[in-house]
Motif scaffolding. Structure first.
Motif, PDB file in Angstrom:
ATOM      1  N   ARG A   1      -5.424  31.373  43.537  1.00  0.00           N
ATOM      2  CA  ARG A   1      -4.727  32.355  42.711  1.00  0.00           C
ATOM      3  C   ARG A   1      -4.763  33.754  43.322  1.00  0.00           C
ATOM      4  N   VAL A   2      -5.923  34.160  43.849  1.00  0.00           N
ATOM      5  CA  VAL A   2      -6.052  35.526  44.353  1.00  0.00           C
ATOM      6  C   VAL A   2      -5.569  35.695  45.794  1.00  0.00           C
TER       7      VAL A   2
ATOM      8  N   GLU B   1      -9.306  29.417  41.675  1.00  0.00           N
ATOM      9  CA  GLU B   1      -9.322  30.873  41.602  1.00  0.00           C
ATOM     10  C   GLU B   1      -9.047  31.484  42.978  1.00  0.00           C
TER      11      GLU B   1
ATOM     12  N   PRO C   1     -12.406  38.431  38.971  1.00  0.00           N
ATOM     13  CA  PRO C   1     -11.873  39.597  38.261  1.00  0.00           C
ATOM     14  C   PRO C   1     -10.814  40.362  39.069  1.00  0.00           C
ATOM     15  N   PHE C   2      -9.952  39.636  39.750  1.00  0.00           N
ATOM     16  CA  PHE C   2      -8.925  40.243  40.586  1.00  0.00           C
ATOM     17  C   PHE C   2      -7.565  39.680  40.199  1.00  0.00           C
ATOM     18  N   GLY C   3      -6.538  40.464  40.454  1.00  0.00           N
ATOM     19  CA  GLY C   3      -5.189  40.018  40.169  1.00  0.00           C
ATOM     20  C   GLY C   3      -4.712  38.970  41.163  1.00  0.00           C
ATOM     21  N   ASP C   4      -3.599  38.370  40.835  1.00  0.00           N
ATOM     22  CA  ASP C   4      -2.976  37.396  41.733  1.00  0.00           C
ATOM     23  C   ASP C   4      -2.598  38.076  43.042  1.00  0.00           C
ATOM     24  N   ASP C   5      -2.630  37.298  44.128  1.00  0.00           N
ATOM     25  CA  ASP C   5      -2.147  37.762  45.440  1.00  0.00           C
ATOM     26  C   ASP C   5      -2.877  39.005  45.944  1.00  0.00           C
ATOM     27  N   ALA C   6      -4.174  39.132  45.701  1.00  0.00           N
ATOM     28  CA  ALA C   6      -4.921  40.337  46.051  1.00  0.00           C
ATOM     29  C   ALA C   6      -5.541  40.312  47.448  1.00  0.00           C
TER      30      ALA C   6
ATOM     31  N   ARG D   1      -2.838  35.883  48.723  1.00  0.00           N
ATOM     32  CA  ARG D   1      -1.418  36.185  48.916  1.00  0.00           C
ATOM     33  C   ARG D   1      -0.729  34.957  49.472  1.00  0.00           C
TER      34      ARG D   1
ATOM     35  N   THR E   1     -14.246  32.557  37.862  1.00  0.00           N
ATOM     36  CA  THR E   1     -13.397  33.447  37.049  1.00  0.00           C
ATOM     37  C   THR E   1     -13.340  34.795  37.758  1.00  0.00           C
TER      38      THR E   1
END
Length: 187
Positions: free
Chosen positions: A124-125, A121, A94-99, A127, A92
């Motif tokens: 998801r994170v 995950e 704690p970062f936004g998408d594409d970070a 780019r 899980t």
């Protein structure tokens, strides 16, 4: 126990053979210029500190679920301006998408219950066009035995029972990566 683990991680990280394996692993990653890198399960930050000085790497974030290991990682990397550490679970993030441009798992996934969630995950994170890099052990064949009934093998069995979540993870990794949404992979 956490202090002892931190010491073991640092001792292993200082071993010339371990260093050579990790340099070879990192050499295979095509870091884009100005890369933002996430290391999941960083422990005391042994690899995170190496990544901080790696060519094309601009910034590195190391996460680990153990607060004591994160504190030790912060202490050991206090002189590195492009490194941050955070207490977090790789399942899980704690970062936004594409970070991030690159997500690295070094000796982590085989110890994580639900590695599929950690891979999802990571996807998801990352780019678009981002890179996933995994370095882990094939524990399905882990042995130190010199013959049948070698008592040292009991030590390996105990370590795996208490530490390794999935002994066959590396053998299943290609299908897990594809199921997590990654398009291409080199193994």
């Amino acid at each position: 126990m956490q202090e002892r683990l931190a010491s073991v991680l640092e001792t292993r990280g200082a071993d010339p053979q371990q260093q050579a394996m990790r340099r070879a692993f990192l050499s295979d990653i095509k870091f884009p210029t100005g890369a933002h890198v996430l290391e999941v399960g960083c422990g005391t930050g042994v690899l995170t500190r190496v990544l901080a000085g790696w060519p094309n790497v601009k910034a590195v974030v190391g996460i680990d679920p153990a607060a004591s290991l994160v504190r030790e990682a912060q202490r050991l990397a206090s002189n590195l301006a492009n490194v941050t550490f955070q207490e977090a679970d790789g399942r899980t993030l704690p970062f936004g998408d594409d970070a991030f441009d690159v997500v690295v798992f070094d000796s982590t996934l085989s110890h994580v219950p639900g590695p599929e969630r950690a891979l999802a995950e990571a996807h998801r994170v990352l780019r678009p066009g981002g890179l996933l890099a995994v370095f882990d052990g094939d524990y399905a064949t882990a042995t130190v035995a010199l013959g049948d009934h070698d008592p040292l093998q009991a030590c390996v069995a105990a370590m795996m029972a208490n530490s390794v979540n999935d002994r066959w993870l590396m053998r299943r990794l290609p299908s897990l990566i594809r199921a997590s949404g990654f398009e291409e992979a080199d193994f």
